[in-house]
Write an enzyme that holds these catalytic residues in place. Structure first.
Site, PDB file in Angstrom:
ATOM      1  N   HIS A  89       0.858  -1.155   0.028  1.00 33.35           N
ATOM      2  CA  HIS A  89       0.020   0.071  -0.069  1.00 33.35           C
ATOM      3  C   HIS A  89       0.906   1.156   0.002  1.00 33.35           C
ATOM      4  O   HIS A  89       1.377   1.610   0.958  1.00 33.35           O
ATOM      5  CB  HIS A  89      -0.834   0.099   1.139  1.00 33.35           C
ATOM      6  CG  HIS A  89      -1.556   1.174   1.555  1.00 33.35           C
ATOM      7  ND1 HIS A  89      -2.691   1.688   0.535  1.00 33.35           N
ATOM      8  CD2 HIS A  89      -1.347   2.260   2.103  1.00 33.35           C
ATOM      9  CE1 HIS A  89      -3.140   2.683   0.810  1.00 33.35           C
ATOM     10  NE2 HIS A  89      -2.556   3.288   1.883  1.00 33.35           N
TER      11      HIS A  89
ATOM     12  N   ASP B 125       0.957   5.088  -0.315  1.00 32.35           N
ATOM     13  CA  ASP B 125       0.074   6.525  -0.263  1.00 32.35           C
ATOM     14  C   ASP B 125       0.653   7.412  -1.336  1.00 32.35           C
ATOM     15  O   ASP B 125       1.789   7.645  -1.354  1.00 32.35           O
ATOM     16  CB  ASP B 125       0.361   7.260   1.066  1.00 32.35           C
ATOM     17  CG  ASP B 125      -0.812   6.610   2.152  1.00 32.35           C
ATOM     18  OD1 ASP B 125      -1.746   6.073   1.800  1.00 32.35           O
ATOM     19  OD2 ASP B 125      -0.065   6.185   3.109  1.00 32.35           O
TER      20      ASP B 125
ATOM     21  N   ASP C 193      -7.612   1.783   2.412  1.00 27.34           N
ATOM     22  CA  ASP C 193      -7.004   2.801   3.590  1.00 27.34           C
ATOM     23  C   ASP C 193      -8.090   3.899   3.607  1.00 27.34           C
ATOM     24  O   ASP C 193      -7.621   4.872   4.140  1.00 27.34           O
ATOM     25  CB  ASP C 193      -5.478   3.055   3.422  1.00 27.34           C
ATOM     26  CG  ASP C 193      -4.972   3.907   4.531  1.00 27.34           C
ATOM     27  OD1 ASP C 193      -5.558   3.621   5.766  1.00 27.34           O
ATOM     28  OD2 ASP C 193      -4.213   4.814   4.174  1.00 27.34           O
TER      29      ASP C 193
ATOM     30  N   HIS D  15      -6.454   9.786  -0.937  1.00 25.35           N
ATOM     31  CA  HIS D  15      -6.965   9.961   0.247  1.00 25.35           C
ATOM     32  C   HIS D  15      -6.074  10.424   1.497  1.00 25.35           C
ATOM     33  O   HIS D  15      -6.698  10.352   2.891  1.00 25.35           O
ATOM     34  CB  HIS D  15      -7.536   8.482   1.065  1.00 25.35           C
ATOM     35  CG  HIS D  15      -6.471   7.419   1.014  1.00 25.35           C
ATOM     36  ND1 HIS D  15      -6.433   6.332   0.293  1.00 25.35           N
ATOM     37  CD2 HIS D  15      -5.630   7.260   2.032  1.00 25.35           C
ATOM     38  CE1 HIS D  15      -5.150   5.531   0.623  1.00 25.35           C
ATOM     39  NE2 HIS D  15      -4.730   5.917   1.827  1.00 25.35           N
TER      40      HIS D  15
END
Length: 1006
Positions: free
Chosen positions: A262, A264, A374, A578
């Site tokens: 994951h 970001d 997330d 996000h």
């Protein structure tokens, strides 16, 4: 028998730590190291490789914040190591407890070929297996000295979040640069003991299996000569083979492991660093796929794939090859893993359009799952968007972070506002960085809420955020857990394979209706106001640019700017990631976002201006261009005409001080404090403001959450409040239809203009805040004389209701919630809307008056500004401008219309004459959200609309151009598989919609 369990377990821990793990690399020699520090931003690979490095010693400090250093390491494989496995161990100064949050590196060969990433849990580089004695070794490391912002003392304000304030102090100490022999037998023994030790700790103390493992471990440790671990590791492994071969019970929980990292797209690092994080991780994962034939890796976010393609073509070639092999899997079908609460209808749709199209164009792969592990909660309009994009599954993990209520399912059908259901899975492992530890696997099996009815769950496995992804140790552990007694079973599978199995296994799962509200991170609806304003403005400017460019292309042959709109959409979608749109990134990210939104606005204004000039032609006729989906003052929706002037507004003094505004529809009383003490709907004879209360009330709260400063607002913030009722000045506006109010508080100043436009049933509030508070929360309150047990909030392609009461902990937890352009409250026959141009966070509360009429006061409070200090210590400092409107007497149709009005103002021009719309809709419940030309360049006109009032609707669409045929499509403008297209009757077609139904039509021009 005596219980020696704790004795053996303690023995295992010590022997592993002090003897066996150190023996994995029994021999090593130092490498010679030199370094060149890039003088500014990262440089191209060729420049880094060609630079002249200077010698540096292990133990030296290196790396200014956000700097790039190119290390060159050289050495020679000793002759005595011939035939053995040799690796370089390159420790840049890592803390193994913080993978993804510190320095990182990408290793290259001298010819510029990338090898793999360097990360805290991934410090090795294979040199040779088997090695040749005397072999020369030369490697280059592009090392990023990203500073640690979230450390063992989290949430402390730091200047490190922006290059302009971070300073130049070296951040890291070069720790190890060696060539070493890898003893693969000892490495395997470490994994055997770790898996068994971790499993043993999760089994019941009185279980036979636990004691079988205990005895086997004890015997294995007896077999290890602590002075000759490497010579006795084989013997120890033999004593473990029996317990490792015992198969799982048939009822064991079944875990599909998906390799995962994951990343970001921005957070505690800027966008440019994410480009490099993705390159490092994809290099790692393609290398691991070559070594591990069972391993499967999935990566979401088409933007990140596009970055690899654009910036790292040599890595891209490896990625494409791995995708073709079927084990490097594009996931999710979205441009980024966006926030889903705040993006508007079209933006949420375009996340899937651009994401899915990228994977289709590049690989011929269509994702059927949305992948959002997330994201901070899920809007109720999302299911039909997923379905309309051609997908049918959703994965997330974040709901496990909720602080108040435990979500009752891990696998279920999620039903959206229109009735669409999406098969949804929350991995019970409760992390999207699973590392295959026994505690994680056991937790997934115990935690799974659907036991007895379903058997499958998913475990996203790997270190994220630049931690390098899945490691070879995780793969080795998964191999041991494939079929092991006492454990859930583990198998590497693609997301699609997991969902297909899980859906077949659980044909009738429970249903959850409405939003998936995260009971945490509520302040992300307010933090970094200018980022949110930039997003909202960009969404509507894109809507206008497409509308007018399409109209001009059909009417006058205007060149439709396909490439420009595609590029701008992708920029806006990226910034809906996000941690960008929610305001939870470092200062650098939001500073760049503000500049990006300004560029986007200028470019879109240019497109719209050029299209409108082409439509208007030459002339002196005053024209109003109305892009909103509802007519205004005689100007049709999507067209241009001379507007009617309706009514007038009077302004007079109020006897008790203050002013009265009256336009024949509303009478507004503003007292000497600048507060609205009356808002009377004259037609209904109804007062809007609760007795004894005042609207336009600014309220200031202390705001210091327990953690996650930019993300969280904790409910105790309500315990203290200051009503800002003192005014510096309350004066009549010179236009005769407004009142100006000025207030000062703390180090801040507010200037408001309250206006009552002629002929309109709305009070407009323009608020300018010069904000210089710290750890404060500013709200704008509207106490309404209205009894409502629920209220409506706009979301994508419709609205949904939340209760105003707190009967249960589920309702009480929603003390801060999201809306788009409006909230609406209603008693039968009469309601009130509060609309906005750029805010999302709000709260609604109700009280019963104990005196007087004993009526109900329902208070709507808009969240304006916060001032958290982490991760950006200067969050929101400066001048902000907001526009809101209070709409008394509003039904839901009025709320929808006024929400559009405040966000899409009219544009004025002169020209030859009126411009007719490309499409006219005769039912205001059917709202058009996009008019554009088809993305494939065919010239077809695409119209997207939905039922917006929450009921069934029939509407006639009148086309302003000759059409040869009409097709119902999905969001990607491909023919849909459901329902019959409406029949064209000349230039008309009739549509019938369910509540909130979303429809896209593609019209081929005759």
């Amino acid at each position: 028998m005596h219980d020696d369990r704790t004795l053996v377990e303690a023995r295992l821990r010590r022997v592993l730590d002090e003897r066996i793990r150190p023996a994995v690399y029994p021999e090593s020699v130092p490498l010679w190291v030199a370094v060149w520090h890039a003088p500014g931003e990262p440089v191209p690979v060729a420049q880094g490789l060609a630079a002249e490095p200077a010698p540096i010693e292990v133990g030296a400090r290196w790396g200014a914040p956000w700097g790039t250093s190119w290390f060159t390491v050289t050495g020679t494989v000793p002759e005595a190591w011939a035939g053995r496995t040799v690796e370089a161990l390159l420790d840049l100064g890592f803390d193994e407890n913080m993978p993804g949050f510190q320095c990182e590196g990408l290793v290259y060969r001298p010819d510029g070929t990338p090898v793999k990433g360097l990360n805290p849990r991934n410090q090795w580089v294979r040199v040779a297996a088997p090695a040749a004695g005397g072999e020369e070794v030369r490697l280059h490391v592009e090392a990023a000295s990203n500073p640690v912002l979230l450390d063992y003392h989290p949430f402390r304000p730091t200047p490190l979040g922006d290059l302009a304030t971070a300073g130049h102090e070296p951040q890291y100490t070069l720790t190890r640069m060696d060539l070493a022999v890898l003893d693969e037998t000892v490495w395997q023994l470490v994994l055997d003991l770790e898996v068994l030790g971790e499993l043993m700790a999760e089994l019941p103390e009185d279980s036979a299996r636990r004691h079988d493992i205990l005895r086997a471990v004890d015997r294995a440790l007896d077999a290890v000569d602590l002075q000759d671990v490497n010579g006795t590791a084989d013997r120890a492994r033999e004593r473990l083979s029996g317990v490792l071969a015992a198969p799982a019970v048939p009822s064991a929980h079944r875990i599909s492991a998906v390799g995962h990292a994951h990343i970001d797209s921005a957070w505690l690092w800027p966008l440019r660093e994410t480009v490099r994080k993705v390159a490092r991780t994809t290099s790692n994962m393609t290398a691991l796929l070559d070594d591990e034939p069972d391993f499967v890796f999935a990566m979401s976010q088409a933007q990140q794939w596009a970055w690899v393609k654009e910036h790292r073509p040599e890595v891209w070639a490896r990625v494409k090859k791995a995708v073709a092999g079927g084990r490097f899997v594009p996931a999710g079908g979205m441009w980024v893993e966006s926030d889903t609460n705040m993006p508007g209808s079209e933006a949420m749709a375009r996340q899937f359009v651009h994401g899915k199209r990228f994977f289709l164009d590049e690989f011929g792969i269509e994702n059927e799952e949305a992948w959002l592990p997330d994201t901070f909660g899920f809007a109720a309009g999302l299911p039909q968007i997923i379905r309309a994009a051609g997908s049918k599954w959703l994965l997330t993990q974040k709901i496990s972070w909720s602080r108040t209520n435990r979500f009752p399912h891990h696998t279920f059908q999620w039903e959206g506002i229109d009735g669409t259901r999406i098969f949804t899975h929350f991995p019970p492992v409760d992390t999207y960085n699973c590392s295959m530890k026994g505690a994680e696997i056991a937790h997934a099996a115990r935690n799974f809420r659907d036991k007895g009815r379903a058997r499958y769950s998913l475990a996203p496995t790997g270190w994220g955020d630049g931690g390098g992804g899945t490691t070879r140790e995780m793969v080795a552990k998964a191999a041991r857990l494939r079929n092991l007694e006492g454990s859930a079973t583990v198998a590497w599978e693609t997301p699609a394979a997991f969902f297909a199995k899980a859906e077949a296994d659980y044909p009738d799962p429970p249903v959850w209706v409405g939003e998936l509200y995260l009971e945490l991170h509520r302040a992300t609806l307010t933090s970094q106001a200018k980022t949110k304003q930039g997003n909202r403005r960009s969404e509507h400017l894109l809507y206008e640019a497409e509308l007018w460019a399409a109209t001009a292309a059909v009417r006058s042959g205007f060149r439709y700017p396909y490439e420009d709109l595609d590029r701008i959409w992708k920029t806006v979608l990226l910034h809906q990631f996000h941690d960008i749109l929610p305001g939870s990134s470092i200062a650098w990210v939001h500073r760049e976002a503000r500049a990006t939104y300004e560029r986007v606005a200028a470019e879109l204004e240019g497109i719209t201006g050029a299209a409108q000039r082409a439509l208007a032609g030459e002339g002196d006729t005053p024209l109003v261009f109305n892009a909103a989906p509802h007519p205004r003052a005689g100007v049709p929706a999507g067209g241009a005409a001379t507007a009617r002037t309706e009514g007038a507004t009077t302004l007079r003094p109020r006897p008790d001080g203050g002013h009265v505004l009256d336009n024949g529809l509303l009478r507004i009383e503003i007292d000497a404090r600048g507060l609205v003490v009356s808002a009377r709907d004259l037609a209904a004879g109804r007062e809007t403001i609760a007795p004894g209360a005042a609207a336009n009330l600014l309220q200031l709260h202390a705001d210091f959450p327990n953690m996650w400063d930019a993300w969280d607002v904790d409910e105790f913030y309500r315990n203290t409040v200051t009503d800002l009722t003192d005014a510096d000045a309350v004066t009549a506006g010179e236009d005769g239809s407004s009142v100006r109010v000025v207030r000062s508080f703390g180090a801040s100043r507010v200037t408001q203009v309250l206006s009552l436009p002629p002929g309109e049933g709305r009070l407009v509030l323009d608020t300018e805040v010069d904000w210089h508070e710290t750890e404060k929360f500013l709200k704008l309150a509207f106490p309404l004389d209205l009894h409502a047990e629920r209220y409506a909030s706009e979301t994508q392609f419709g609205h949904f209701h939340r209760p105003t009461h707190t009967n249960t902990s589920w309702e009480a937890a929603k003390f801060e919630a999201c809306n788009h352009r409006f909230v609406h409250l209603e008693e039968p026959g009469w309601g009130v809307a509060v609309v906005n141009d750029s805010t999302y966070g709000h709260d609604v509360t109700r009280t019963v008056r104990t005196r007087g009429d004993r009526g109900t006061t329902t208070t709507v409070r808009v969240s304006l500004l916060r001032a958290p200090r982490f991760p950006d210590p200067e969050t929101d400092q400066g001048v902000h401008r907001f526009r809101h409107a209070l709409v008394p007497g509003a039904g839901i149709a009025d709320a929808v219309r006024e929400g559009w009005r405040i966000n899409v103002p009219e544009r004025r021009a002169t020209g030859a004459g009126a411009v007719s719309p490309l499409v006219t809709v005769d039912n205001p419940a059917v709202v058009v959200t996009a008019v554009k030309l088809a993305d494939d360049g065919s010239g077809d006109v695409v119209i997207r609309f939905h039922e917006a009032h929450g009921g069934r609707a029939t509407a006639t669409l009148e086309l302003g151009f000759p059409a040869a045929d009409c097709t119902v499509t999905d969001l990607l403008e491909r023919p849909g598989s459901e329902g019959q297209p409406p029949a064209l009757d000349g230039d008309r077609l009739t549509v019938r919609l369910r509540p909130f139904e979303l429809t896209t039509l593609r019209l081929r021009r005759a």
